[in-house]
Design an enzyme around this catalytic site. Structure first.
Site, PDB file in Angstrom:
ATOM      1  N   ILE A 537       0.817  -1.218   0.000  1.00  0.00           N
ATOM      2  CA  ILE A 537       0.000   0.000   0.000  1.00  0.00           C
ATOM      3  C   ILE A 537       0.841   1.254   0.000  1.00  0.00           C
ATOM      4  CG2 ILE A 537      -2.139  -0.951   0.960  1.00  0.00           C
ATOM      5  CD1 ILE A 537      -1.222  -0.111   3.711  1.00  0.00           C
ATOM      6  N   GLY A 541      11.378   5.737   1.605  1.00  0.00           N
ATOM      7  CA  GLY A 541      12.813   5.542   1.670  1.00  0.00           C
ATOM      8  C   GLY A 541      13.233   4.392   2.569  1.00  0.00           C
ATOM      9  N   ASP A 655       9.845  15.305  10.091  1.00  0.00           N
ATOM     10  CA  ASP A 655       9.460  14.946   8.726  1.00  0.00           C
ATOM     11  C   ASP A 655       7.949  15.015   8.555  1.00  0.00           C
ATOM     12  OD1 ASP A 655      10.233  12.153   6.474  1.00  0.00           O
ATOM     13  OD2 ASP A 655       9.900  14.283   6.106  1.00  0.00           O
TER      14      ASP A 655
END
Ligand SMILES: *[C@@H]1O[C@H](CO)[C@@H](O)[C@H](O)[C@H]1NC(C)=O
Ligand SMILES: *[C@@H]1O[C@H](CO)[C@@H](O)[C@H](O)[C@H]1NC(C)=O
Ligand SMILES: *[C@@H]1O[C@H](CO)[C@@H](O)[C@H](O)[C@H]1NC(C)=O
Ligand SMILES: *[C@@H]1O[C@H](CO)[C@@H](O)[C@H](O)[C@H]1NC(C)=O
Ligand SMILES: *[C@@H]1O[C@H](CO)[C@@H](O)[C@H](O)[C@H]1NC(C)=O
Ligand SMILES: *[C@@H]1O[C@H](CO)[C@@H](O)[C@H](O)[C@H]1NC(C)=O
Ligand SMILES: *[C@@H]1O[C@H](CO)[C@@H](O)[C@H](O)[C@H]1NC(C)=O
Length: 807
Positions: A537, A541, A655
């Site tokens: 799905i 990285g 992030d």
């Protein structure tokens, strides 16, 4: 798979480089090297490399891991993939590669000598392939960073290069199961970091170099393998000379495995100390002389001791009762004399005791009945006299008891489990063997397993921080466990008369939350369709995410990490446990994980609504409604405020981006991948100089100074708000007219300055309003993305402002 001509690669690459997407040159060269690597693969039955094409960035390709900042390939892992082919020399162009891990495949041919150019390489793992030829000598000119060299079970031949001593950081050296010849070079003593050495199953003819004793951190040595497959014996290593005391007395040595190695000499009579770490010592079937030194009982961690079939004399070691952890001891077929120490009654962990075929005298100590874990007691062929203590009949686990050919008298005891009459013959018992003993229900095995395969693969350690005993403890715990499992299975299988297994592995999922009992390694892997493409799905990285239906209606998201395991599993483990404890209604829940030799994965609750990136760019349904957008913004702000102020430890996410925000069916938002930056520190050696984050979302001061603060998350959150409102990507192609590197932040500032609001918001949202609230959120997003840190609000302030927008 067809070969891809080079010009075609260059052509496609050029197209990528000159297309509108920002691409840096280094990315292209790595992609090119990877494609050349792929072209040397002739068969890929699971089509794992099918996404290795230029339609996606190479950092998302199967098994490829890039540095989050430089986007250079740092790890290539294709373990257990059944791919066939040769190793392309192009691999040498991946200049930043740290891990090349391709165990259990069908690679053949030689390792290209160019591999020596990979100066940063830390782990080269090529076990269980069909590689041949010599170890490329050039390699060792440049092996300064190499920590793990694993070449087990291939067809490598030739001598072990003398140059190996230059690899001074080598910790794991697995050369077993090849056709190496000659000896172990004395230069091995220069590898000061060496922990694990396995040279078994080769054609070596050697003397154990004394210099091995200079490897002060050495923890496990396997010189010869004795696979106990029936009586099958398969190792053509041949040894000569004496066993060097320097090696046996190494304070860090935990496993020494050299059965039937033709070693002479004797066990060091002194030098054993309380610092002895030895847990497993197998010198069975050698030619050792002299006595068993009493001071070996200083090695209190000893669990497995096999000194059988040597020429040892004297009595059992003094203070043998100090070896409290001993589980398995065989001193069979020596010439030991004296009495059986009644200190053996202290060894309550003991399951296997073999003192047979010696010259022991005296009686069987009553205290032995104290060792309630005993399963096997072999005392036959000695000169024992007196009676068998009646207490033996209470030993609950005793299934094999042999006292034949002694000088015992009295009565044969009634053991809990019947025992064959053959086990009592050759004595002077008063009554005959009972009728119900005549059967031999436990089988007829006449000799104990004289060796047990010891897995020497370490679980793994980080260069700088890990204390040596951690690795050793983990290795040994698993070895001990393994031995117990083997012994237990040995007997279980004997009883059931089933074929014996040749490999035994334990794979255990660690669970962190209330989870159904079905959450086991096998079930999870099965539920992901063996990490099949149909369940995929998402990719990123660090690996790919798979959907899994564990039991009907119970879904999981399983994130399989493509991170080299040789980067500090223990820290990783500790870190994940810490993250697993962090719970909040707007954080994705980590419910378990698996960290294993070949793979690692994290198990999350599955969220059916997909990620925010898809939501923003899907042009239908709820994503145009203010209440929905407002709720999502508040949910994420809550999660971030929690991470910044309330969680232990406090976490800066680093992030934040729409693809890290997940939604359920009711548009509740959950932040995911929190704590990755911390995990990254475990993996990346130079993390202090790296920026974890995604271009387009990273705060300018963080990118410039590498100094991270929670205000960096506030900036990224502001970018997400702008995307939510405008439905434009942070690096939207439409910004290219403004120039290179222009992103959503200066674009929004421009439109705000010129009061072109209707252009800023997505038309649907602007039409539905309420515009007052929309403009309020825009002001907030603008404040979040200002450069000066002092002006940028904190996440608490952001959350309060967002809540007020509702009224
Ligand atoms: C390229 O990779 C994508 C997945 O990233 C896949 O869907 C596509 O089929 C691949 N193309 C070829 C030609 O294999
Ligand atoms: C024993 O070694 C031979 C080659 O020397 C090999 O063909 C065979 O498979 C090995 N058997 C086992 C059980 O490892
Ligand atoms: C023995 O084992 C224990 C527990 O595993 C460990 O803490 C201790 O350091 C070991 N002792 C030595 C001398 O290695
Ligand atoms: C055992 O030792 C005795 C003397 O202690 C000696 O007579 C006998 O030969 C030895 N047996 C073996 C097999 O070495
Ligand atoms: C046997 O066990 C008992 C109780 O655990 C203990 O008191 C006794 O000292 C033990 N005997 C020996 C010889 O170890
Ligand atoms: C056997 O034991 C008895 C005492 O129980 C002793 O008299 C005899 O000498 C012993 N025999 C041998 C061969 O040791
Ligand atoms: C053997 O028979 C004796 C009585 O004669 C009994 O006490 C004992 O439990 C029996 N053992 C087994 C293994 O059946």
């Amino acid at each position: 798979m067809e070969l891809i001509p080079h010009f075609f690669l260059l052509f496609s690459l050029a197209r990528t480089v000159f297309s509108s997407q920002p691409t840096i040159a280094s990315l292209s060269s790595d992609a090119l090297s990877l494609l050349a690597f792929k072209s040397a693969i002739s068969y890929d039955p699971n089509k794992l490399l099918s996404n290795w094409n230029l339609s996606t960035p190479h950092c998302t390709w199967y098994g490829v891991l890039c540095s989050p900042t430089s986007k250079r390939v740092i790890s290539l892992q294709l373990s257990n993939a059944n791919v066939e082919g040769t190793l392309s020399p192009s691999i040498a162009n991946l200049a930043k590669l740290k891990t090349l891990s391709m165990p259990r495949n069908l690679f053949k041919g030689q390792i290209p000598s160019q591999i020596g150019q990979l100066q940063r390489l830390q782990a080269l793992e090529l076990q269980e392939n069909g590689f041949s030829g010599p170890i490329p000598y050039q390699k060792f000119g440049n092996c300064e960073f190499l920590e793990h060299l694993k070449l087990s079970s291939n067809s490598f031949r030739g001598r072990i290069p003398l140059d190996i001593g230059k690899c001074s950081n080598l910790r794991t050296l697995l050369l077993d199961g090849n056709a190496f010849e000659g000896g172990i070079p004395i230069e091995i003593g220069r590898i000061s970091e060496l922990r694990i050495l396995d040279v078994s199953r080769n054609s070596l003819i050697l003397r154990i170099p004394r210099e091995l004793g200079d490897c002060k951190k050495l923890s496990a040595v396997k010189l010869i393998s004795l696979e106990y497959l029936g009586s099958f014996w398969n190792d053509s290593n041949a040894f000569f000379g004496d066993i060097p005391a320097e090696v046996l007395l190494l304070p860090s040595l935990e496993i020494f495995w050299a059965p039937r190695a033709n070693l002479g000499g004797s066990l060091p009579s002194s030098g054993w100390s309380e610092f002895c770490s030895l847990r497993v010592l197998n010198l069975g079937g050698n030619d050792l002389k002299g006595t068993i030194p009493g001071s070996i009982s200083m090695c209190k961690n000893l669990t497995f001791l096999d000194l059988s079939s040597n020429g040892l004399v004297g009595s059992l070691p003094d203070n043998v009762g100090d070896l409290r952890d001993l589980e398995w001891i065989s001193l069979r077929e020596n010439n030991l004399t004296g009495e059986i120490s009644d200190q053996l009654g202290h060894l309550t962990s003991l399951t296997y005791l073999d003192l047979s075929h010696n010259s022991l005298t005296g009686s069987i100590p009553v205290s032995l009945a104290n060792d309630t874990n005993l399963q096997v007691v072999l005392l036959d062929h000695n000169m024992l006299s007196g009676e068998i203590p009646a207490l033996f009949s209470i030993l609950p686990n005793l299934i094999h008891f042999d006292v034949s050919f002694n000088n015992l008298s009295g009565h044969i005891p009634h053991l809990k489990h019947a025992n064959g009459c053959d086990n009592y013959i050759g004595n002077r018992f008063l009554s005959p063997c009972p009728d119900n003993y005549s059967a031999t229900p436990l089988g007829t095995y006449s000799s104990p397993p004289t060796g047990l395969p010891v897995p020497l693969v370490p679980q793994c350690c980080r260069h700088s921080k890990l204390k040596p005993f951690v690795i050793a403890t983990v290795t040994l715990v698993s070895v001990v466990f393994f031995i117990i499992v083997v012994i237990v299975l040995f007997f279980i299988l004997r009883r059931r008369k089933l074929p014996r297994p040749t490999t035994l592995r334990r794979k255990e999922v660690v669970t962190l939350a209330d989870t159904p009992v079905e959450l086991t390694y096998d079930n999870v892997v099965r539920a992901t369709g063996n990490f099949g493409i149909n369940n995929l799905i998402g990719t990123g990285g660090f690996g790919s995410t798979y959907k899994a239906e564990l039991v009907s209606g119970f879904h999981l998201a399983v994130k399989r990490l493509s991170i080299g395991r040789c980067h500090g599993i223990q820290q990783f483990d500790a870190e994940i446990r810490t993250l697993g404890r962090i719970r909040h209604g707007n954080l994705v829940t980590l419910i378990g994980y698996y960290v294993g030799e070949d793979e690692m994965f994290l198990i999350y609750n599955y969220l059916a609504g997909g990620n925010l990136d898809t939501f923003i760019h899907r042009r239908s349904g709820k994503n145009v409604e203010w209440p929905v957008i407002h709720k999502i913004a508040i949910d994420i702000a809550k999660a971030l405020a929690f991470l910044h102020y309330s969680s232990v430890p406090r976490i800066v996410h680093r992030d934040i981006k729409p693809s890290n925000i997940l939604l359920d069916d009711d548009f509740n938002a959950y932040l995911s991948d929190f704590g990755w930056a911390r995990l990254l520190e475990v993996f990346e050696t130079h993390v202090t100089t790296d920026v974890a984050g995604t271009y387009g979302y990273v705060a300018p001061e963080y990118a410039a100074t590498r100094r991270v603060s929670d205000k960096a998350d506030v900036y990224s959150f502001g970018v997400v708000l702008l995307e939510l409102m405008s439905r434009k990507k942070s690096l939207d192609p439409s910004f290219s007219e403004y120039g290179n590197g222009f992103n959503i932040v200066p674009w929004a500032q421009l439109l705000i300055q010129e009061e072109r609001f209707s252009e800023l918001f997505s038309p649907e949202l602007w039409d539905c309003g309420p515009r007052e609230n929309l403009l309020g959120m825009l002001r907030l997003a603008s404040a979040c993305t200002v450069e000066p840190l002092s002006v940028r609000p904190s996440m608490k302030q952001v959350l309060n402002k967002l809540k007020k927008l509702n009224s």
